[in-house]
Scaffold this active site. Structure first.
Site, PDB file in Angstrom:
ATOM      1  N   ASP A 102      -1.016  -5.203  -7.598  1.00  0.00           N
ATOM      2  CA  ASP A 102      -1.430  -6.412  -6.969  1.00  0.00           C
ATOM      3  C   ASP A 102      -3.246  -6.418  -7.095  1.00  0.00           C
ATOM      4  OD1 ASP A 102      -2.118  -8.905  -5.597  1.00  0.00           O
ATOM      5  OD2 ASP A 102      -1.444  -8.038  -3.601  1.00  0.00           O
ATOM      6  N   GLY A 103      -3.808  -7.530  -7.013  1.00  0.00           N
ATOM      7  CA  GLY A 103      -5.156  -7.764  -7.650  1.00  0.00           C
ATOM      8  C   GLY A 103      -5.957  -7.289  -6.229  1.00  0.00           C
ATOM      9  N   GLU A 124       0.920  -9.253   1.921  1.00  0.00           N
ATOM     10  CA  GLU A 124       0.712  -8.456   0.855  1.00  0.00           C
ATOM     11  C   GLU A 124       0.235  -7.194   1.533  1.00  0.00           C
ATOM     12  OE1 GLU A 124      -2.189 -10.875  -2.221  1.00  0.00           O
ATOM     13  OE2 GLU A 124      -3.005 -10.194  -0.528  1.00  0.00           O
TER      14      GLU A 124
END
Ligand code: 5RP
Length: 252
Positions: A102-103, A124
Site C-alpha cells: 500500500d501507499g 487499510e
C-alpha cells in the site's frame, strides 16, 4: 586556433526527470517482486497502490503468478481488482494475510506512517495489521522527519453522529500543537460530508507544531468516544520502498 568542441553525445545530456506518477509506478513494481504464488495479498488503495494491483494482474495473466487471493482495502480497489480478474476474498475468510502492499501519505525515519488521505484508513489498517509483511510504496516526497509535520491533514475516521463535537474534542486534545480540526467535505461550503466505505465521516487534523510521542497521541485519540480509528500506522510497516530521482531504495 582549435575549433570549439562538439556537443556531448545525447547519453550525457541532461538526465530524464521522472514524474511523480512514474516514481510511484517504479516503487509499486519493485514491491510486487515480493509477491509469490499461493499468497494471500492485501491490496492497498490510492494512486501508488493502483500500479501494484495492475502489476499483480499482469503477472497473473502472464502465468508468472498463480493462485493469488487479494484482500482489497476499499471499494475502489475492489472494483479495480474485479475489472482485472484478480480473485478476491475478505478478512473473515482469510484473517491471516501473507503480504500487503500500500501507499502512504507520510513516512517517518522509523517507518511510522500517516495514511488515509484517500479516506480508506480503517480497512487499510485492519488488513495491514493482519499481514505478516507490510510493504509500503512511496515516492521521495512522502518522507518526513515527524508525522503530522508536513502541514497536510492527519485523518481520523469518526461515526457521523456528533462528528463536529468529536472534532472539537480532538482539536482541544492537541491545543499545545496548534491543532485545527475540520470535517472533510465534498463541497466548498463544508456542508456535504465525505463518507467512507464504512459509512463514517473523516475529521482532518492540521498541526502547527510537533505532536510529541506518537503512541501517546494515538492512545489519546482512540479514547475519545465517536472515534473509530486514526491514520497513524505505528510500527506496522515492515518494509518501505522509496522511489526518487536517484533510484529506488528499500528501508527495513
Ligand atoms: C488511502 C491511503 C493512500 O495509500 C495514501 O493516501 C497515499 O495515496 P497515493 O498513493 O495516491 O499518494 O492511505 O487511504
Amino acid at each position: 586556433q582549435a575549433s570549439p568542441s562538439p556537443p556531448p553525445p545525447s547519453s550525457s545530456m541532461s538526465p530524464v526527470v521522472l514524474t511523480q506518477d512514474e516514481l510511484k509506478k517504479i516503487a509499486a513494481y519493485k514491491a510486487v517482486e515480493y509477491v509469490e504464488s499461493n499468497m494471500v495479498i492485501g491490496l492497498g488503495t490510492g494512486s501508488t497502490a493502483k500500479h501494484a494491483v495492475d502489476r499483480i494482474a499482469e503477472l497473473l495473466n502472464q502465468g508468472k503468478l498463480r493462485n493469488i487471493v487479494g484482500i482489497p482495502t476499499s471499494k475502489k480497489t475492489y472494483d479495480q481488482a474485479v475489472s482485472l480478474g484478480i480473485p478476491l476474498s475478505d478478512l473473515n475468510s482469510h484473517p491471516a494475510v501473507d503480504l500487503s502492499i500500500d501507499g502512504a501519505d507520510e513516512v517517518d525515519p522509523f517507518l511510522n506512517l500517516v495514511k488515509g488521505r484517500g479516506g480508506s484508513l480503517l480497512r487499510e489498517k485492519m488488513v495491514e495489521s493482519s499481514s505478516k509483511k507490510f510493504v509500503v510504496i512511496v515516492d521521495e516526497s512522502k518522507m518526513v522527519e515527524h508525522l503530522g509535520g508536513s502541514g497536510l491533514a492527519m485523518p481520523v475516521e469518526v461515526v457521523p453522529y456528533g462528528d463536529l463535537a468529536v472534532a472539537k474534542s480532538l482539536q482541544a486534545l492537541f491545543e499545545d500543537s496548534g491543532c485545527v480540526a475540520k470535517r472533510r467535505t465534498l463541497d466548498l461550503d463544508g456542508k456535504v460530508p465525505f463518507i467512507t466505505d464504512n459509512g463514517n465521516h473523516i475529521v482532518e487534523l492540521f498541526f502547527k507544531k510537533d505532536i510529541g510521542d506518537l503512541n501517546t497521541a494515538s492512545d489519546k485519540i482512540l479514547r475519545i468516544p465517536g472515534v473509530v480509528e486514526h491514520g497513524m500506522f505505528l510500527g506496522l510497516a515492515t518494509t518501505v520502498i522509496v522511489a526518487g530521482e536517484l533510484g529506488v531504495r528499500v528501508e527495513n
